[in-house]
Scaffold this motif. Sequence first.
Motif, short mmCIF file in Angstrom:
data_model
loop_
_atom_site.label_atom_id
_atom_site.label_comp_id
_atom_site.label_asym_id
_atom_site.label_seq_id
_atom_site.Cartn_x
_atom_site.Cartn_y
_atom_site.Cartn_z
N LEU A 1 0.81 -1.35 0.06
CA LEU A 1 -0.11 -0.18 -0.10
C LEU A 1 0.65 0.89 0.14
O LEU A 1 0.61 1.97 -0.86
CB LEU A 1 -0.92 0.53 1.25
CG LEU A 1 -1.98 -0.68 1.52
CD1 LEU A 1 -2.91 -1.55 3.01
CD2 LEU A 1 -3.54 -0.81 -0.23
N LEU A 2 2.16 1.73 1.17
CA LEU A 2 2.75 2.40 0.95
C LEU A 2 3.81 2.60 -0.32
O LEU A 2 3.76 3.60 -1.09
CB LEU A 2 3.43 2.30 1.84
CG LEU A 2 2.78 2.61 3.37
CD1 LEU A 2 4.23 2.14 4.32
CD2 LEU A 2 2.93 3.76 3.10
N GLY A 3 4.40 1.42 -1.47
CA GLY A 3 5.21 1.76 -2.32
C GLY A 3 4.46 1.49 -3.60
O GLY A 3 3.63 2.43 -3.91
N PRO A 4 4.58 0.51 -3.77
CA PRO A 4 3.62 0.77 -5.34
C PRO A 4 2.19 1.21 -5.31
O PRO A 4 1.91 1.86 -6.44
CB PRO A 4 3.23 -0.44 -5.78
CG PRO A 4 4.34 -1.52 -4.98
CD PRO A 4 4.33 -1.04 -3.63
N LEU A 5 1.50 1.80 -4.82
CA LEU A 5 0.09 2.33 -3.99
C LEU A 5 -0.03 3.57 -4.16
O LEU A 5 -0.72 4.31 -4.52
CB LEU A 5 -0.83 1.46 -3.66
CG LEU A 5 -0.88 -0.05 -4.70
CD1 LEU A 5 -2.23 -0.96 -3.15
CD2 LEU A 5 -1.49 -0.12 -5.26
N ARG A 6 0.76 4.34 -3.28
CA ARG A 6 1.04 5.17 -3.11
C ARG A 6 2.06 5.91 -3.72
O ARG A 6 2.67 7.77 -3.21
CB ARG A 6 1.40 5.83 -1.43
CG ARG A 6 -0.74 4.96 -0.56
CD ARG A 6 -1.35 6.28 -0.26
NE ARG A 6 -2.20 5.75 0.25
CZ ARG A 6 -2.23 5.54 1.91
NH1 ARG A 6 -2.05 5.93 3.10
NH2 ARG A 6 -3.87 5.40 2.89
N GLY A 7 3.04 5.16 -4.65
CA GLY A 7 3.85 6.24 -4.68
C GLY A 7 5.16 6.13 -3.48
O GLY A 7 6.45 7.46 -4.36
N CYS A 8 5.61 5.60 -2.52
CA CYS A 8 6.63 6.02 -1.74
C CYS A 8 7.94 4.58 -2.20
O CYS A 8 8.02 3.69 -2.96
CB CYS A 8 5.84 5.86 -0.64
SG CYS A 8 4.92 6.64 0.40
#
Length: 86
Positions: free
Chosen positions: A47-54
């Motif tokens: 959720l943080l990486g690929p989906l929110r762009g972190c």
Amino acid sequence: IDVSFAPAPGGSEQDWFALTVALRHEALASVAEALPGLPELQRRALLLGPLRGCDTRTTADILGVAPGVVKRQLHRARVALRRAAA
């Protein structure tokens, strides 16, 4: 689900588009259904990486783990979601 093939001879662009949309919707529904079943760290990393762009470092800092752990958890989450969509 691979939707990159061309429409069958005689098939219209609209038919092809409708099929593509239906297949993607089915795959997304499978992923949405499987997401809550992932272990918490995998789900949060996804959720943080690929989906929110972190990026990996930011995700690692937020989660309080090493960047390598984030990469490993993302890989495991993607494998689980691919299996769910198959």
